[in-house]
Design a protein around this motif. Structure first.
Motif, short mmCIF file in Angstrom:
data_model
loop_
_atom_site.label_atom_id
_atom_site.label_comp_id
_atom_site.label_asym_id
_atom_site.label_seq_id
_atom_site.Cartn_x
_atom_site.Cartn_y
_atom_site.Cartn_z
N LEU A 66 0.84 -1.21 0.00
CA LEU A 66 0.00 0.00 0.00
C LEU A 66 0.87 1.25 0.00
O LEU A 66 0.62 2.21 -0.74
N GLY A 67 1.90 1.26 0.83
CA GLY A 67 2.75 2.45 0.93
C GLY A 67 3.56 2.67 -0.32
O GLY A 67 3.58 3.75 -0.90
N LYS A 68 4.21 1.60 -0.77
CA LYS A 68 5.13 1.78 -1.89
C LYS A 68 4.39 2.10 -3.18
O LYS A 68 4.80 2.96 -3.95
N SER A 69 3.27 1.41 -3.43
CA SER A 69 2.60 1.61 -4.71
C SER A 69 1.96 3.00 -4.81
O SER A 69 1.84 3.54 -5.89
N THR A 70 1.56 3.57 -3.66
CA THR A 70 0.90 4.87 -3.75
C THR A 70 1.84 6.03 -3.44
O THR A 70 1.59 7.16 -3.85
N GLY A 71 2.90 5.76 -2.67
CA GLY A 71 3.78 6.85 -2.26
C GLY A 71 3.08 7.87 -1.39
O GLY A 71 3.36 9.06 -1.45
N LYS A 72 2.15 7.37 -0.57
CA LYS A 72 1.37 8.31 0.26
C LYS A 72 1.32 7.87 1.71
O LYS A 72 1.70 6.75 2.06
N ASP A 73 0.80 8.74 2.56
CA ASP A 73 0.56 8.40 3.98
C ASP A 73 -0.59 7.39 4.08
O ASP A 73 -1.25 7.09 3.07
N THR A 74 -0.86 6.89 5.26
CA THR A 74 -1.89 5.86 5.46
C THR A 74 -3.23 6.26 4.86
O THR A 74 -3.88 5.50 4.13
N PHE A 75 -3.62 7.47 5.21
CA PHE A 75 -4.88 8.01 4.76
C PHE A 75 -4.95 8.09 3.23
O PHE A 75 -5.86 7.57 2.58
N GLY A 76 -3.92 8.70 2.66
CA GLY A 76 -3.87 8.88 1.21
C GLY A 76 -3.76 7.56 0.48
O GLY A 76 -4.35 7.38 -0.59
N TYR A 238 6.83 4.05 6.08
CA TYR A 238 8.23 3.89 5.66
C TYR A 238 8.31 3.39 4.22
O TYR A 238 9.15 3.84 3.45
N SER A 239 7.41 2.46 3.86
CA SER A 239 7.47 1.92 2.49
C SER A 239 7.14 2.99 1.46
O SER A 239 7.55 2.88 0.31
N SER A 240 6.38 4.00 1.88
CA SER A 240 6.03 5.04 0.91
C SER A 240 7.27 5.87 0.55
O SER A 240 7.24 6.65 -0.39
N TYR A 241 8.33 5.70 1.31
CA TYR A 241 9.58 6.42 1.00
C TYR A 241 10.63 5.50 0.35
O TYR A 241 11.80 5.83 0.30
N MET A 242 10.18 4.31 -0.10
CA MET A 242 11.12 3.42 -0.80
C MET A 242 11.29 3.91 -2.22
O MET A 242 10.35 4.44 -2.81
N GLU A 324 6.83 9.27 12.67
CA GLU A 324 6.84 9.52 11.21
C GLU A 324 5.46 9.30 10.59
O GLU A 324 5.08 9.98 9.65
N VAL A 325 4.69 8.33 11.12
CA VAL A 325 3.32 8.12 10.62
C VAL A 325 2.53 9.42 10.76
O VAL A 325 1.84 9.86 9.83
N LEU A 326 2.67 10.06 11.92
CA LEU A 326 1.92 11.28 12.20
C LEU A 326 2.44 12.44 11.34
O LEU A 326 1.66 13.20 10.76
N VAL A 327 3.76 12.55 11.27
CA VAL A 327 4.36 13.66 10.53
C VAL A 327 4.03 13.56 9.04
O VAL A 327 3.64 14.54 8.40
N THR A 328 4.17 12.35 8.49
CA THR A 328 3.88 12.17 7.06
C THR A 328 2.44 12.57 6.75
O THR A 328 2.15 13.19 5.73
#
Ligand code: TRP
Length: 436
Positions: A66-76, A238-242, A324-328
């Motif tokens: 979910l993170g890597k494919s979208t490059g977004k925070d949890t919500f996004g 974290y995966s959204s920043y891979m 980082e979850v909150l900050v992102t």
């Protein structure tokens, strides 16, 4: 934020160290060794590995995809994968979960700052266990001391997060995690060569299959989730920043291997020392902050310093991932700068942390709610969204990194089945068992 402006971790080594940093924490040091001993030694290690392989690791993959494919925070990320649906509301629950966990976790992280300073001053030398217990009780019952150390711990965590993904989190993790391994190995060697250490090794290893029952499975899975930082968006974020060429399968497997290996090492650092002192092991604060300082200080003045420094590093790298979850989220969804977002959440977590520091009741409620409600619910949502909302071919593409990873391709059908069926059913059964 535009795709171009999004930071990344840089090298693969850094991503794995950051994820391992999130995973390896207090859970490995003070919960795992005790659980192993209580639930049947090597028999528990086996079911722990099975639960991690068949339930926890698939959830890890879901978050990572979910993170890597979208490059977004949890919500996004949830909004991108299931647009216009209610699934994205899990984003709020993940935020709340991360917020609560990082707040109470920082209280314990703060204690390690306090005890590190005491170790430098050689405070535990010649103390009896009662006296050491007195030091701990005195510290936790005072008002200002836990708050000062909480502030130091959270301040350090926030300072690293504010520096960014590559220059802050990534750089800290890639230097500190290898150091952490070296430190724990030093303690293992010291501890296992003590007279009478054999009993501690036996406590960790002797398999007792009669202790493997429902609660043992629930404990193994709960521990696996906590230890791999699942269900509140840490892995997703974290995966959204891979980088795009990174491999979800490979990073997940290595993170799980490091995490489990470290937990077992922690057991060999702690239990032989405990038994060699003629004591019975316990879990949690009393083990780490009452018993071990005395035992380790008898092994030489450097040992407690190394031990509390190790706990501090392990705890900071875990706390970073939750912050980082909150900050992102604030950066991605609300357009704040990283520094502003970090400052705001530093203040908010500090306030809740102070309440946890002075009230053990609030502390336990936070602990219970996060591991039994927020994490389980989040993990279930991540599995359902990836398993039932995303298209199988899209998941395969992400999992195998556009077909480039043949190893991932070879296990995909099994992983797909685990994500769709085994993981969700397992989570529901265990969540119910825990809440009853
Ligand atoms: N995994 C860490 C530990 O073992 C703690 C942790 C970090 C965590 N992020 C998390 C636990 C998210 C639950 C959810 O100590």
């Amino acid at each position: 934020m535009s795709e171009k402006a999004r930071e990344n971790f840089g090298s693969r080594f850094t991503v794995i160290m950051a994820l391992a940093g999130s995973a390896i924490g207090l859970g490995n040091i003070w919960r795992f060794p005790y659980m192993v001993g209580e639930h049947g030694g090597a028999a528990f290690i086996i079911i722990y590995v099975l639960c991690s392989l068949f339930i926890a690791l698939p959830i890890f993959f879901c978050e990572s995809i979910l993170g890597k494919s979208t490059g977004k925070d949890t919500f996004g990320a949830l909004e991108s994968v299931a647009p216009g649906t209610k699934w994205k509301n899990e984003g709020y629950i993940a935020l709340l979960g991360s917020f609560i966990i990082v707040s109470y976790y920082s209280v314990v992280g703060g204690w390690s700052v306090d005890f590190l300073i005491r170790s430098f001053m050689n405070d535990f030398k010649g103390e009896s266990f009662e006296e050491a217990a007195g030091i701990f009780r005195h510290m936790t019952s005072s008002i200002w001391e836990p708050i000062v150390s909480l502030t130091a711990f959270l301040g350090l965590t926030a300072a690293i997060v504010a520096m960014g993904i590559e220059k802050g989190i990534g750089r800290f993790a890639k230097v500190m995690m290898p150091l952490l391994f070296i430190m724990i190995v030093i303690i293992v060697v010291r501890s296992c060569t003590l007279p009478g250490a054999g009993k501690g090794i036996e406590y960790m290893l002797k398999p007792d299959f009669s202790k493997i029952d429902g609660p043992a499975f629930a404990a193994a899975l709960g521990q696996g989730f906590f230890s791999l930082s699942l269900g509140v968006g840490c892995v997703l974020t974290y995966s959204s920043y891979m980088r795009k060429e990174e491999n979800v399968f490979y990073t997940g497997v290595w993170t799980a291997i490091f995490d489990t290996f470290f937990a077992i090492l922690a057991g060999f650092a702690i239990m032989p020392a405990v038994f060699s002192a003629g004591l019975e092991p316990s879990a949690g604060p009393s083990l780490v902050y009452e018993t071990l300082p005395v035992i380790f200080s008898r092994m030489g003045p450097l040992v407690p310093i190394i031990f509390f420094l190790a706990i501090l590093i392990a705890a900071v790298t875990s706390a970073m991932s939750m912050l980082e979850v909150l900050v992102t989220w604030l950066v991605d969804q609300k357009g704040l700068s990283r520094k502003k977002a970090t400052t705001l959440f530093f203040i908010a977590c500090w306030i809740v942390g102070c309440v946890c520091a002075v009230s053990s009741k609030v502390f336990s409620i936070c602990d219970f709610m996060s591991s039994n409600v927020f994490m389980m619910f989040g993990a279930l949502v991540f599995a359902l969204v990836v398993g039932w909302k995303m298209k199988k071919e899209d998941v395969r593409t992400q999992f195998t990194n556009y077909g480039t990873s043949h190893k991932a391709g070879a296990v995909f059908s099994v992983v797909w089945f685990l994500i769709r069926w085994i993981a969700p059913i397992g989570i529901v059964i265990i969540a119910i068992t825990n809440l009853l």
